[in-house]
Design an enzyme around this catalytic site. Structure first.
Site, short mmCIF file in Angstrom:
data_model
loop_
_atom_site.label_atom_id
_atom_site.label_comp_id
_atom_site.label_asym_id
_atom_site.label_seq_id
_atom_site.Cartn_x
_atom_site.Cartn_y
_atom_site.Cartn_z
N SER A 135 -36.10 -2.39 33.53
CA SER A 135 -35.60 -1.02 33.44
C SER A 135 -35.31 -0.49 34.85
CB SER A 135 -36.60 -0.14 32.68
OG SER A 135 -36.02 1.10 32.33
N GLU A 236 -29.24 -5.28 30.11
CA GLU A 236 -29.80 -4.55 28.98
C GLU A 236 -29.72 -3.07 29.33
OE1 GLU A 236 -32.80 -2.61 28.90
OE2 GLU A 236 -33.13 -2.84 31.05
N HIS A 311 -35.50 -2.99 26.23
CA HIS A 311 -36.49 -2.05 25.72
C HIS A 311 -36.81 -2.37 24.26
CE1 HIS A 311 -35.00 -0.12 29.33
NE2 HIS A 311 -36.00 0.73 29.29
#
Length: 343
Positions: A135, A236, A311
């Site tokens: 992230s 992602e 996630h």
């Protein structure tokens, strides 16, 4: 502590198959983890609650690891865990402390890009320990790799959920097993699953680079801009609508960042409310794959989608900087070099 056989058994029943083989290598890598070592948990971005760390700490301790907690895990300066200078100072401390053998980030959120100019990367070249996160931590992983040459790891954080796939991949990637002799022997990992989606057919070999797409794009035009030449990119994201993903891929294309790319892997692109857990995220991967295909087909870049990163509950650990082989025909991504140094 799991044996190698235990890890293979766990992965066999998980959502991702993983095969191991061995070969020689010449690449500089961080040291492997083993029982009795210490992991440090820090929050270089946003804070966490003690409850969010409970399962992660229990998992690390179950592997025979000791855990050292950072000072700013549960503090708060707005949406940051602490002021920039404090977060940079503590991160540097954990990266250099000889009694800490690996640095696991507590969570992402926001704030890593703010502290990169405060890090002395010449000093951080002394760091030879694994650094793990995803992230917002993407910025740290890429900066450390490009500025110091240290292989870093896009993988679960201390607040993640460690199911069999997540735990097994983490161990197989980072751990030295009891049966391994301290030599430059490599462990080769192959991720393959029928649920991986070949979008643009082909094979490609290159160094793995990527992470969160929006964070990756935010590094463009900075001293920490990712060098994508001859890379297999993996991406992602969370909470980004398809048109925003299209905009970010357009930015990469216009910046020339797709011109010399060898391959691309798409993980989970999920919708998530601010307080939801990873397991509650709603997949929005199909339109994203179609958008990415437009950019990849023009450049003959092989594209594999629905890969287990992001996630989501079940995720694998990918080393940034090592060579990998992407093959859409076999729906597989093979790590060609061991990312760790057996000690």
């Amino acid at each position: 502590m799991y044996s190698r056989r235990d890890v293979l058994r766990l992965l066999a029943v998980g959502s991702v198959g993983l095969r191991l083989s061995q070969r020689q290598h010449l690449q500089r890598r961080p040291h492997a983890l083993r029982q009795g070592m210490t992991v440090g948990i820090v929050a270089p971005a946003s804070p966490v609650t003690p409850r969010q760390l409970r399962d992660g700490i229990a998992f690390f301790e179950s592997l025979g690891l000791r855990v050292v907690l950072g000072r700013y895990l549960n503090s708060s300066t707005g949406y940051l865990s602490a002021p920039d200078r404090d977060r940079a100072q503590e991160l540097t401390e954990f990266l250099l402390r000889p009694d800490i053998d690996a640095v696991i980030c507590a969570r992402g959120g926001y704030g890593v890009l703010r502290i990169l100019p405060l890090l002395d990367f010449d000093v951080l070249k002394q760091c030879t320990k694994p650094v793990v996160g995803y992230s917002d931590i993407t910025a740290l992983l890429i900066a450390l790799y490009q500025q110091t040459g240290l292989i870093t790891f896009h993988g679960p954080m201390a607040s993640s959920q460690f199911d069999s796939t997540t735990a097994g991949s983490f161990q197989a990637t980072l751990f030295q097993f009891e049966s391994e002799h301290p030599s430059p022997t490599e462990v080769q990992l192959t991720y393959t699953d029928e649920r991986f989606v070949p979008v643009v057919e082909g094979t490609a070999e290159g160094a793995l680079l990527g992470g969160n797409l929006s964070v990756f794009c935010s590094m463009l035009g900075t001293p920490f801009e990712p060098d994508t030449r001859d890379c297999i990119l993996f991406f992602e994201d969370v909470g980004e609508e398809p048109y925003k993903v299209d905009r970010m891929l357009t930015q990469l294309a216009l910046a020339g960042k797709l011109d010399s790319v060898r391959g691309m892997v798409l993980g989970a692109f999920t919708k998530q409310s601010p307080n939801s857990r990873e397991a509650d995220a709603e997949q929005t991967g199909t339109p994203i794959a179609a958008i990415a295909a437009d950019y990849c087909q023009q450049r003959q870049i092989p594209l594999l989608a629905n890969f287990p990163i992001g996630h989501i509950r079940s995720k694998v650990t990918l080393p940034i900087g090592v060579r990998a082989l992407l093959d859409t025909h076999t729906r597989s991504l093979r790590i060609l070099e061991s990312p760790i140094e057996i000690v």
